[in-house]
Design an enzyme around this catalytic site. Structure first.
Site, PDB file in Angstrom:
ATOM      1  N   SER A  27       0.804  -1.227   0.000  1.00 17.12           N
ATOM      2  CA  SER A  27       0.000   0.000   0.000  1.00 17.12           C
ATOM      3  C   SER A  27       0.832   1.270   0.000  1.00 17.12           C
ATOM      4  O   SER A  27       0.347   2.335  -0.387  1.00 17.12           O
ATOM      5  CB  SER A  27      -0.934   0.004   1.219  1.00 17.12           C
ATOM      6  N   ASP A 276      -3.830   7.667   7.859  1.00 18.36           N
ATOM      7  CA  ASP A 276      -4.573   6.826   8.797  1.00 18.36           C
ATOM      8  C   ASP A 276      -3.593   6.284   9.826  1.00 18.36           C
ATOM      9  O   ASP A 276      -2.560   6.900  10.087  1.00 18.36           O
ATOM     10  CB  ASP A 276      -5.341   5.718   8.062  1.00 18.36           C
ATOM     11  N   HIS A 279      -0.458   4.814   7.214  1.00 19.68           N
ATOM     12  CA  HIS A 279      -0.075   5.292   5.886  1.00 19.68           C
ATOM     13  C   HIS A 279       0.233   6.794   5.864  1.00 19.68           C
ATOM     14  O   HIS A 279      -0.440   7.564   6.542  1.00 19.68           O
ATOM     15  CB  HIS A 279      -1.191   4.984   4.878  1.00 19.68           C
TER      16      HIS A 279
END
Length: 599
Positions: A27, A276, A279
């Site tokens: 990610s 978040d 990230h």
């Protein structure tokens, strides 16, 4: 002269050193792997799909944008060059986080296999690859602490294997970022000091095992130290434009669908370090992209230093060779000259500078044979393009000159040695912060040149004929370490740069008048191949030197020289201009004036 100036004004075309950028990861690198699934469920979801504060870019997109390459997602019907997928582990396929019934999220190992399969098992040698992963394997460790050694060991082994498979398939340039300090993420902060310490220790353990294994396997990679960079940003986050470094910008549990309306503040994407619990935000990703680009470009800046010395060396050699216009008068004479060398690469996107210089020489001639010596000094002040810094170069030269001049033919040769000195400032832009790294290496330039020609025509009138020559240079630049030790500071090894330029062309001149104009046009060829550029990270010295593509100047170009000889103030004078042209990536212009007389 008008023609030469017009040719010099033609814009040069910048070229990327990489044919493409290919990304494998999770990610942290994902540029929209899940977007087609999200859009299918909600047509208004086209702006989301990255694990950050959407619709902002991830670091890979900033990197690709800089080089004019592709970082769009690959997978779920997409065919870009970014194979990274959120949630991916290094060597284990996992359930799709959107729906377990959907195909599993491909591991980085599977991503690499898909790329190689689509390209006949070969990796483009001129492409830039990124292999960044391991974070999801550490999250797996947090869920099963008893299996920590086995999980980390397997992930590290698989990541080393991915790099090895790419290298074995032909890849030359592979970026391997280390894991950021996950102990600083909001998820770890929320768990208290123990969770933070455990997160930091896990990331460090993974990083040490990964880069130790890469070194043991003999795999040279381009390191990106996100571990220390994140520590430096969080430690002084307000200087980087942030107001919060411990809480997420997004209101939801995941940043995958986070947009401004679902953020804690309208500008949270630019004022929060994290999107978040784990990230980075849009602003942090932009800094990661700037950081990676700085590591890729810095070694190439060092080659600007040696190239600049070579350009000045050729201009000096041409001035020495051209100070005699014809057969010299017997006896002892002196000559002196000034010169302005203007250099430009990639239409000022890489560097642009001006180098004034002076020369003084003494000759002795008899029956067309001339010998002499000369000394010179020059200084160049140049800017790296795009506010990347600047450098000052000084050169102090001593040399010998000899020649034979007949009625129609002539030949001359020279050898010189120059002592070089540099003061270099390299800027690294991280959001609103400009980090300055400086260094003052020394160097040398050994130059030898041979030129010859023949003339047709009548003495005292129009004369013309072929010319040929070669200029050989060996530039040495001492290695050095940059100031301001940090994640962005680099070190450089000793640099040796050879240049052998051959030229063939035609010249013409008028004799007999008060003003004697002349012109020369040559086709020049550089015989030496471009070398790779290297550097090492001061915060990751154990990794050693990494290599990136060197500066690829055109090896074939034209040089036009135009000027006039005349008598000024009782002195023999030579005033003119020289310019290179027909180059896609470099341009050099020299204005010169020399004066001579007899003792």
């Amino acid at each position: 002269m008008a023609l030469a100036i017009a040719l010099a004004a033609v814009p040069a075309m910048a070229q990327s050193p990489y044919s493409k950028t290919v990304f494998f990861g999770d990610s942290l690198t994902d540029s929209g792997y899940f977007r087609p699934i999200l859009v299918k469920a909600d047509p208004n979801a086209s702006l989301v799909g990255r694990f950050t504060t959407n619709p902002g870019w991830v670091w890979a997109e900033h990197l690709a944008d800089h080089y004019g390459t592709n970082a769009s997602a690959n997978g779920n019907g997409q065919t870009g060059d970014n194979y990274a997928a959120g949630g991916a582990r290094v060597g284990v396929d996992v359930d799709n986080p959107l729906n377990p019934l959907l195909p599993k999220v491909p591991s980085m190992k599977a991503q690499t296999a898909a790329y190689l399969a689509a390209n006949g098992g070969e990796a483009d040698a001129n492409a830039l690859y990124t292999v960044w992963g391991g974070a999801n394997d550490l999250f797996a460790v947090q869920k099963a602490p008893a299996q920590a050694a086995a999980i980390i060991g397997a992930a590290v082994t698989d990541q080393i294997g991915i790099v090895g498979s790419l290298k074995g398939a032909g890849a030359q340039y592979v970026i391997v970022p280390n894991l950021p300090d996950i102990g600083l993420t909001p998820a770890s902060v929320a768990g208290g000091p123990l969770a933070m310490a455990q997160g930091t220790a896990l990331a460090k353990s993974y990083n040490d095992a990964l880069f130790g294994g890469l070194k043991q396997a003999g795999l040279q990679v381009i390191p990106v130290d996100t571990f220390h960079l994140l520590q430096e940003i969080v430690a002084d986050y307000r200087s980087y434009g942030f107001v919060n470094a411990t809480q997420p910008a997004c209101l939801g549990a995941s940043s995958l669908t986070c947009t401004p309306p679902t953020s804690v503040a309208p500008n949270a994407a630019n004022t929060y370090v994290f999107a978040d619990g784990v990230h980075p935000s849009t602003a942090t990703h932009a800094m990661l992209g700037q950081y990676a680009i700085s590591l890729l470009e810095a070694p190439r800046f060092q080659q600007v230093l040696s190239h600049s010395a070579q350009t000045v060396g050729r201009a000096r050699a041409d001035q020495v060779s051209g100070h005699l216009g014809a057969r010299p008068v017997d006896g002892m004479g002196w000559w002196g000259g000034v010169r302005g060398d203007m250099q430009r690469y990639d239409h000022a996107d890489l560097y642009d500078g001006m180098a004034p210089a002076g020369l003084f020489g003494i000759d002795w001639a008899r029956d067309g044979v001339v010998v002499g010596g000369f000394a010179g000094y020059g200084r160049m002040d140049a800017d790296f393009g795009n506010s990347n810094g600047d450098f000052t170069q000084t050169d102090t030269s001593l040399g010998l000159f000899a020649g034979w001049y007949g009625e129609r033919a002539w030949v001359n040769g020279q050898v010189s040695y120059s002592w070089l000195g540099y003061d270099v400032t390299r800027n690294v832009q991280l959001g609103p912060v400009t980090r300055k790294h400086t260094g003052s290496p020394d160097g040398s330039n050994l130059t030898a040149a041979l030129n010859a020609g023949y003339e047709f025509g009548q003495e005292g009138g129009f004369r013309h004929g072929p010319v040929a020559g070669v200029v050989w240079q060996q530039v040495k630049l001492d290695g050095y370490t940059e100031s301001n030790a940090s994640a962005t500071a680099l070190g450089y090894e000793d640099q040796d740069a050879d240049s052998t330029v051959g030229r063939l062309g035609w010249q013409a001149r008028f004799e007999g008048g008060a003003v004697q104009p002349y012109a020369q046009l040559t086709w020049d060829h550089e015989f030496e191949d471009a070398a790779q550029a290297g550097a090492w990270l001061q915060t990751m010295t154990d990794v050693g030197v990494y290599k990136v593509p060197g500066l690829a100047f055109d090896r074939n170009y034209a040089t036009a020289v135009m000027g006039a000889r005349m008598n000024l103030w009782g002195l023999n004078s030579n005033i003119g201009l020289s310019t290179t042209t027909a180059q896609k990536s470099a341009r050099d212009v020299t204005l010169f004036a020399s004066f001579s007389g007899s003792f």
